[in-house]
Design a protein around this motif. Structure first.
Motif, PDB file in Angstrom:
ATOM      1  N   ASP A  96      -1.901   0.800  -5.093  1.00 15.13           N
ATOM      2  CA  ASP A  96      -1.242  -0.497  -4.742  1.00 15.13           C
ATOM      3  C   ASP A  96      -1.015  -0.262  -3.314  1.00 15.13           C
ATOM      4  OD1 ASP A  96      -0.822  -1.720  -7.186  1.00 15.13           O
ATOM      5  OD2 ASP A  96       0.796  -0.265  -7.724  1.00 15.13           O
ATOM      6  N   ILE A  99       2.483  -1.250  -0.999  1.00 19.74           N
ATOM      7  CA  ILE A  99       3.659  -1.284  -2.014  1.00 19.74           C
ATOM      8  C   ILE A  99       3.650   0.138  -2.833  1.00 19.74           C
ATOM      9  CG2 ILE A  99       3.875  -2.306  -4.487  1.00 19.74           C
ATOM     10  CD1 ILE A  99       2.624  -4.836  -3.511  1.00 19.74           C
ATOM     11  N   GLY A 102       5.882   2.314  -0.640  1.00 19.97           N
ATOM     12  CA  GLY A 102       7.433   1.959  -0.799  1.00 19.97           C
ATOM     13  C   GLY A 102       7.826   2.605  -2.157  1.00 19.97           C
ATOM     14  N   GLU A 103       7.033   2.223  -3.031  1.00 21.52           N
ATOM     15  CA  GLU A 103       7.744   2.632  -4.494  1.00 21.52           C
ATOM     16  C   GLU A 103       7.453   4.270  -4.595  1.00 21.52           C
ATOM     17  OE1 GLU A 103       6.199  -1.185  -7.255  1.00 21.52           O
ATOM     18  OE2 GLU A 103       4.750   0.622  -7.065  1.00 21.52           O
ATOM     19  N   THR A 335       3.556  -7.820  -0.407  1.00 22.36           N
ATOM     20  CA  THR A 335       3.741  -6.595   0.268  1.00 22.36           C
ATOM     21  C   THR A 335       5.007  -6.068  -0.669  1.00 22.36           C
ATOM     22  OG1 THR A 335       5.468  -7.567   1.752  1.00 22.36           O
ATOM     23  CG2 THR A 335       3.377  -7.282   2.537  1.00 22.36           C
ATOM     24  N   TRP A 336       5.505  -4.740  -0.294  1.00 17.27           N
ATOM     25  CA  TRP A 336       6.730  -4.135  -1.028  1.00 17.27           C
ATOM     26  C   TRP A 336       8.001  -5.069  -0.624  1.00 17.27           C
ATOM     27  CZ3 TRP A 336      11.563  -2.598   0.568  1.00 17.27           C
ATOM     28  CH2 TRP A 336      12.084  -1.650  -0.167  1.00 17.27           C
ATOM     29  N   LYS A 339       7.910  -7.975  -2.903  1.00 13.17           N
ATOM     30  CA  LYS A 339       8.201  -7.647  -4.397  1.00 13.17           C
ATOM     31  C   LYS A 339       9.539  -7.066  -4.748  1.00 13.17           C
ATOM     32  CE  LYS A 339       6.255  -4.545  -8.136  1.00 13.17           C
ATOM     33  NZ  LYS A 339       5.124  -3.548  -8.489  1.00 13.17           N
ATOM     34  N   TYR A 340      10.319  -6.457  -3.704  1.00 12.98           N
ATOM     35  CA  TYR A 340      11.480  -5.871  -4.025  1.00 12.98           C
ATOM     36  C   TYR A 340      12.652  -6.523  -3.372  1.00 12.98           C
ATOM     37  CZ  TYR A 340       9.358  -2.384  -6.743  1.00 12.98           C
ATOM     38  OH  TYR A 340       8.663  -1.779  -7.721  1.00 12.98           O
TER      39      TYR A 340
END
Length: 439
Positions: A96, A99, A102-103, A335-336, A339-340
């Protein structure tokens, strides 16, 4: 106790069934709220191996110290990037990209005692992290924006709800008394402590209102209410203010603040999309709203500003910007942050703003950048949020959410510290002529 909407996982059929059991660093993470953090993504060993080779090579060229899996530290200087679970770290990045990076932080697979410092180094060298050949193939390996997050009228409402309707109490824990969620403007480089923040926010609002020439009798439209502080300051100048927002939570608190100030007769707050607004106004102001509009709708947004401003009227915006070449390179990448944190968002460049206003009657009269002030603002928010972790938990926000929010604030601060991001106040005059004809 306030509940919140957890970010939806990027669509991956049968991902959960395919994921292995989470190793120890991911224990305690709520798999229902955080499916893509609690488990590892499916991925081939080849992609993980390629990611490992690319990441190790990139990090060796950067002013960072790195520890892999609890071993010795490599690199001679710079902040420490402590990769506790290299296998999971590379697997996420291989599947990913950023992403996954960051996860992996949310899953505690890597950490740092200077998170902003690590992210600042990465932001300052962003164009060197991925080899040029792979950058040209970004469309092949990078995730695309989900169609559900397009900023259609319905999509924009959903995107706003996922961030700004989290909880007024949450934002109150780390914002100052003005409840202002945008960059402040400080006067003294050395005076950037918490006690200075509220005055710095008022200074920012007053500068914007000055640019819009707001005074007694001004018919003012604000697009993006926030929690109402700018509207209050305009009303105290004697303006008649109409302010619109898509956030139920923000509108509710803004109405209470306006009523307490005894200014309900001068300010109206509406749940309304900017595309639905009608009327004619002497001035329009909008603070860090362009970023939430999305590139597809920038022409529509600036058309609305043009249409709603009387000839000779003023428009004053505050907006975050990024370099034009990076905007073009990343415009289609999910992007992260999308998504978040900010679904549907997109940072413009100055060139993009010029292009979006070229066919309107809006003409730039001033443009001032102050990105270092945003870095200082974000640092104060991040420090206060971190100190109040227990209060955040009492509101119902779990440890993964708190780590996510700290990463978001640090990630943003690093972008401004590195000069990768800027924030600007831009003033326009509406000349009454658009698309080659009089309005």
């Amino acid at each position: 106790m306030t509940s919140y909407v957890s970010p939806p996982a990027e669509p991956r059929p049968q991902v959960l069934a395919a994921r292995p059991a989470a190793p120890a660093p991911r224990q305690g993470i709520d798999a229902d709220r955080w499916p893509d953090v609690a488990g590892l993504p499916p991925g081939s060993r080849a992609r993980s191996a390629v990611a490992a080779a690319l990441v190790r090579s990139a990090l060796r060229r950067l002013p960072l110290r790195v520890r892999w899996g609890g071993g010795s530290v490599t690199g001679g200087a710079g902040p420490l990037l402590d990769v506790r679970d290299p296998e999971a770290f590379f697997r996420r990045i291989g599947a990913d990209g950023l992403i996954g990076f960051g996860e992996s932080y949310l899953a505690r697979e890597w950490d740092s005692d200077d998170l902003v410092g690590v992210l600042e180094v990465l932001a300052a060298h962003v164009t060197r992290l991925v080899p040029p050949a792979l950058q040209r193939l970004r469309g092949v390996w990078a995730h695309r924006h989900p169609g559900a997050e397009r900023n259609t009228p319905d999509g924009a409402r959903g995107n706003i709800r996922r961030h700004y309707d989290l909880s007024n109490d949450l934002f109150a824990l780390f914002l100052d008394e003005t409840m202002t969620y945008s960059s402040a403007v400080f006067t003294d480089p050395a005076a950037d402590g918490w006690d200075e923040l509220a005055d710095a926010q008022r200074r920012k609002a007053d500068r914007l209102l000055d640019l819009a020439e707001v005074r007694t009798g001004t018919r003012l439209l604000e697009i993006g209410t926030g929690w109402g502080d700018l509207a209050l300051r305009a009303a105290r100048r004697g303006a008649r203010v109409r302010t619109v927002t898509l956030s139920h939570e923000q509108r509710d608190l803004a109405l209470r603040r306006i009523a307490r100030a005894g200014l309900a007769d001068r300010v109206s707050v509406e749940l309304r999309d900017y595309r639905e607004v009608e009327g004619a106004y002497d001035a329009v102001v909008s603070v860090e709203m362009v970023e939430a509009v999305g590139e597809e709708y920038w022409p529509v947004y600036f058309d609305a500003l043009d249409r709603l401003t009387v000839p000779g009227g003023r428009v004053a915006l505050q907006t975050i910007t990024m370099p034009h070449d990076r905007m073009l390179a990343t415009r289609d990448t999910y992007t992260w942050i999308h998504k978040y944190v900010f679904p549907g968002g997109m940072l413009p460049s100055l060139e993009a703003i010029r292009q979006a206003t070229a066919h309107t009657g809006l003409r730039v009269t001033s443009d001032d950048g102050f990105g270092t002030h945003y870095a200082r603002t974000l640092r104060l928010w991040r420090e206060r949020f971190t100190r109040r972790a227990e209060a955040v938990e009492r509101l119902g926000f779990d440890a993964t959410f708190r780590r996510m929010w700290e990463f978001y604030l640090a990630y943003s601060e690093a972008g401004f510290r590195a000069g990768y991001l800027d924030v600007r106040q831009i003033a326009f005059t509406a000349d009454g002529v658009a698309r080659g004809g009089a309005r």
